[in-house]
Design an enzyme around this catalytic site. Sequence first.
Site, PDB file in Angstrom:
ATOM      1  N   THR A 137       0.867  -1.193   0.000  1.00 37.25           N
ATOM      2  CA  THR A 137       0.000   0.000   0.000  1.00 37.25           C
ATOM      3  C   THR A 137       0.902   1.241   0.000  1.00 37.25           C
ATOM      4  O   THR A 137       1.383   1.627  -1.056  1.00 37.25           O
ATOM      5  CB  THR A 137      -0.968   0.032   1.217  1.00 37.25           C
ATOM      6  OG1 THR A 137      -0.229  -0.202   2.413  1.00 37.25           O
ATOM      7  CG2 THR A 137      -2.056  -1.007   1.061  1.00 37.25           C
ATOM      8  N   LYS A 152       3.822  -6.787   4.175  1.00 41.45           N
ATOM      9  CA  LYS A 152       3.601  -5.377   3.863  1.00 41.45           C
ATOM     10  C   LYS A 152       3.142  -4.678   5.142  1.00 41.45           C
ATOM     11  O   LYS A 152       2.562  -5.304   6.029  1.00 41.45           O
ATOM     12  CB  LYS A 152       2.577  -5.169   2.738  1.00 41.45           C
ATOM     13  CG  LYS A 152       1.199  -5.720   2.960  1.00 41.45           C
ATOM     14  CD  LYS A 152       0.138  -4.827   3.528  1.00 41.45           C
ATOM     15  CE  LYS A 152       0.278  -3.376   3.221  1.00 41.45           C
ATOM     16  NZ  LYS A 152      -0.713  -2.609   4.069  1.00 41.45           N
ATOM     17  N   THR A 206      -1.604  -1.549   8.982  1.00 39.53           N
ATOM     18  CA  THR A 206      -2.177  -2.803   8.527  1.00 39.53           C
ATOM     19  C   THR A 206      -1.040  -3.654   8.027  1.00 39.53           C
ATOM     20  O   THR A 206      -0.309  -3.277   7.124  1.00 39.53           O
ATOM     21  CB  THR A 206      -3.229  -2.609   7.430  1.00 39.53           C
ATOM     22  OG1 THR A 206      -4.433  -2.219   8.062  1.00 39.53           O
ATOM     23  CG2 THR A 206      -3.486  -3.931   6.711  1.00 39.53           C
ATOM     24  N   GLU A 242       6.295   4.669   7.883  1.00 37.57           N
ATOM     25  CA  GLU A 242       6.002   5.915   7.162  1.00 37.57           C
ATOM     26  C   GLU A 242       6.875   7.051   7.693  1.00 37.57           C
ATOM     27  O   GLU A 242       6.814   7.406   8.862  1.00 37.57           O
ATOM     28  CB  GLU A 242       4.529   6.253   7.295  1.00 37.57           C
ATOM     29  CG  GLU A 242       3.688   5.319   6.432  1.00 37.57           C
ATOM     30  CD  GLU A 242       2.206   5.442   6.665  1.00 37.57           C
ATOM     31  OE1 GLU A 242       1.811   6.124   7.620  1.00 37.57           O
ATOM     32  OE2 GLU A 242       1.449   4.856   5.876  1.00 37.57           O
ATOM     33  N   ASN A 279       0.425  10.648   6.277  1.00 34.99           N
ATOM     34  CA  ASN A 279      -0.879  10.289   6.834  1.00 34.99           C
ATOM     35  C   ASN A 279      -1.922  11.382   6.682  1.00 34.99           C
ATOM     36  O   ASN A 279      -3.114  11.115   6.742  1.00 34.99           O
ATOM     37  CB  ASN A 279      -0.725   9.855   8.284  1.00 34.99           C
ATOM     38  CG  ASN A 279      -0.193   8.446   8.340  1.00 34.99           C
ATOM     39  OD1 ASN A 279      -0.838   7.524   7.871  1.00 34.99           O
ATOM     40  ND2 ASN A 279       1.016   8.288   8.847  1.00 34.99           N
ATOM     41  N   SER A 316      -5.762  11.504  -0.398  1.00 35.28           N
ATOM     42  CA  SER A 316      -5.936  12.489  -1.470  1.00 35.28           C
ATOM     43  C   SER A 316      -5.139  12.096  -2.701  1.00 35.28           C
ATOM     44  O   SER A 316      -4.410  11.127  -2.703  1.00 35.28           O
ATOM     45  CB  SER A 316      -5.541  13.867  -0.982  1.00 35.28           C
ATOM     46  OG  SER A 316      -4.218  13.844  -0.508  1.00 35.28           O
TER      47      SER A 316
END
Lengths: 406, 406
Positions: free
Chosen positions: B153, B179, B190, B277, B401, B406
């Site tokens: 993702t 992942k 996730t 991230e 995040n 978007s």
Amino acid sequence: MAVGDVTMPLMHVVKGVKIGSTEAHVRYPNRRDLVIFEFAEGSHVAGVFTQNAFCAAPVRISKTHLLEKNARYLVINTGNANAGTGTLGLQNAQKICEALAGIAGVVTQEILPFSTGVIGEQLPVDRIIAGLKPAFDSLQADAWSDAAKGIMTTDTTPKGASEQFELDGVTYTMTGISKGAGMIRPNMATMLSFVATDAPIARDLVQKLLKDAANQSFNRITIDGDTSTNDSCIFAATGQAGGQEIQSADDARYVIVAEVLTRVMKRLAQLIVRDGEGATKFITVTVEGGQNTDECCEVAYSIAHSPLVKTAIFASDPNWGRILCAIGYAKIQDLDVEKVQVWLDEVQLCKDGGAAADYTEEAGARVMQQSEMTIRVDLGRGTAKDTVYTCDLSYDYVKINADYRS
Amino acid sequence: MAVGDVTMPLMHVVKGVKIGSTEAHVRYPNRRDLVIFEFAEGSHVAGVFTQNAFCAAPVRISKTHLLEKNARYLVINTGNANAGTGTLGLQNAQKICEALAGIAGVVTQEILPFSTGVIGEQLPVDRIIAGLKPAFDSLQADAWSDAAKGIMTTDTTPKGASEQFELDGVTYTMTGISKGAGMIRPNMATMLSFVATDAPIARDLVQKLLKDAANQSFNRITIDGDTSTNDSCIFAATGQAGGQEIQSADDARYVIVAEVLTRVMKRLAQLIVRDGEGATKFITVTVEGGQNTDECCEVAYSIAHSPLVKTAIFASDPNWGRILCAIGYAKIQDLDVEKVQVWLDEVQLCKDGGAAADYTEEAGARVMQQSEMTIRVDLGRGTAKDTVYTCDLSYDYVKINADYRS
């Protein structure tokens, strides 16, 4: 920039309270960083403190002194938290108390010390002691705003609340100040607050009033099991405005004092959230329909602590999946997800655990763009309810906390 | 950019496993987003799943199917998590299983569905079903790298681990992919992982092997009580490389398989942290000297979750006060802070609860500037020990995040 209206109100003088302050150069030059409170003899003073195992030296000493004597003076420095400083830190806080006791002509146990700022460095104890005399000499009744400025750390605005109220024809005042800091997980903000009234209240009731009000205010943002090393809140009742002492919680006047104190402390607590580091939005999280307030709080904090929820709000993105996810990992026993409802202000996002049929992204985004909003959750399993307050998570939070010591 | 070496190794083929994939346009065009695993008849398949009350539709169905039948196929889509999607979400996941069962000629309960991506939107079920045939037609043994890409993702890199090992003269393979996503509090990432071996292992031992390995790998970053709606980890033993079936945990071969599986899963879990991230640093938090592993974990997670610690590390600021503060609010009963020691790699920051006498900011900053470091805490009250893995908190975490949808 703080969110919403954070202007200082008219700070009514509290009879029996005097405040002095000075520039002691604890960490930075040219700023008021040392504040003294004086409470008239016969005042009743109570405190609630951090639960952190590494509670700071001043917290340990304040707790001990409060048990031994009634407090007459508070001495507060900003710029250095005197936390994680071992035996030397305790000795330094003690030295400051002794020095002020000498100046004021009281015993050391009548002084409560408070510190906020960087953790893990020793206090510049000589500079602080040198500042005690000028601060003491400046003691005056009308200095609450100066005190509010003198206790700030990364706060962008001084924080105050003040009300007058009447009991049996006598007018009393309730005035307080607070300071806060990092708000991503409120438990790590160092929060200080000092509130006083000139109403006459029996000693044991002062502690009860403070504890109950803290549970609806600071404990809904920060002073709970998860707290910083220095969090402290002090409430003093000087009794100097006259009238018969309130001696029972059944007294109708007690109820009024409790309401005023709770309102003042809620305002002081919310001001800390509104000035959360990097905050652009003020968020009220209300959870109702719980079996008890504990589980309502668990769910509310789970939402309020979720970085994914907080970044979505920063981005004005009504990503309600992240709210559901946070509810889901709050570890509520036997939660029936199909009874869970979620609203953003008046817009229902989730109905019976899934998307509300009439929900539109436009409606959600409209609320998200506001600077203040309420996330309301109904757990559908009881009648208990609780509320916590938080802010969003922005680029600036990271910037402020990455740069804090530089 | 991921931290450290995250390159895909040579992904050894696992006998009895075939993988197919396609572009189903679940959310974005021109990317592989639908993956099918096929396990040879007679394979033993086990799973561990999220504890989140709002567990996603595919998780609910996978858990049920695993109880009813032995799994023959996995079907995984990225782009949409099919979580918070109510009854329709369950029906959609079921429809996909039925469609693949029809194509593969098995019963529906032999299919396990997995989804990852945005929460709260319905699956584009027609596009996914249309993709099943091309994905099925592409089934082949040597496609692990394609699968690793097909389940990403916000991952910036595909994640894989593969080892070969020998038992009684037979060579076996253990290969897996994973992942992940947001890592500020790993509980909200996730996480999906699929691991297979061609060693012959009895059914109940497969579940035990997976559970034990997960507790040392994914459960030390994410799959625990606090998890996302979709976290799942599947382990399959096909037995297709021959040899006598391992039927007891006392079998010496069992111990070797357990070691290899744990090593592969640790690598897959750590790859998720390395690709957290916005991560710029990989942090190992080891807590020893505890009374039990639970309290070691509590303290380790308290540090690993602290945004103040994580931003300080991002800024290469050896602000050990924030580490002490996080230890202090981990709620360890009767913690004697004066027995607590903290090291950053080999540099001792705190000795007996305060600053180590020979500690210098330069020494601390030198370690902080590394891209990988270990925070080691000794609680001084026992012999238990545990380790969790995390990353720092950077501007980019907020950016990713805040922008995710978007």
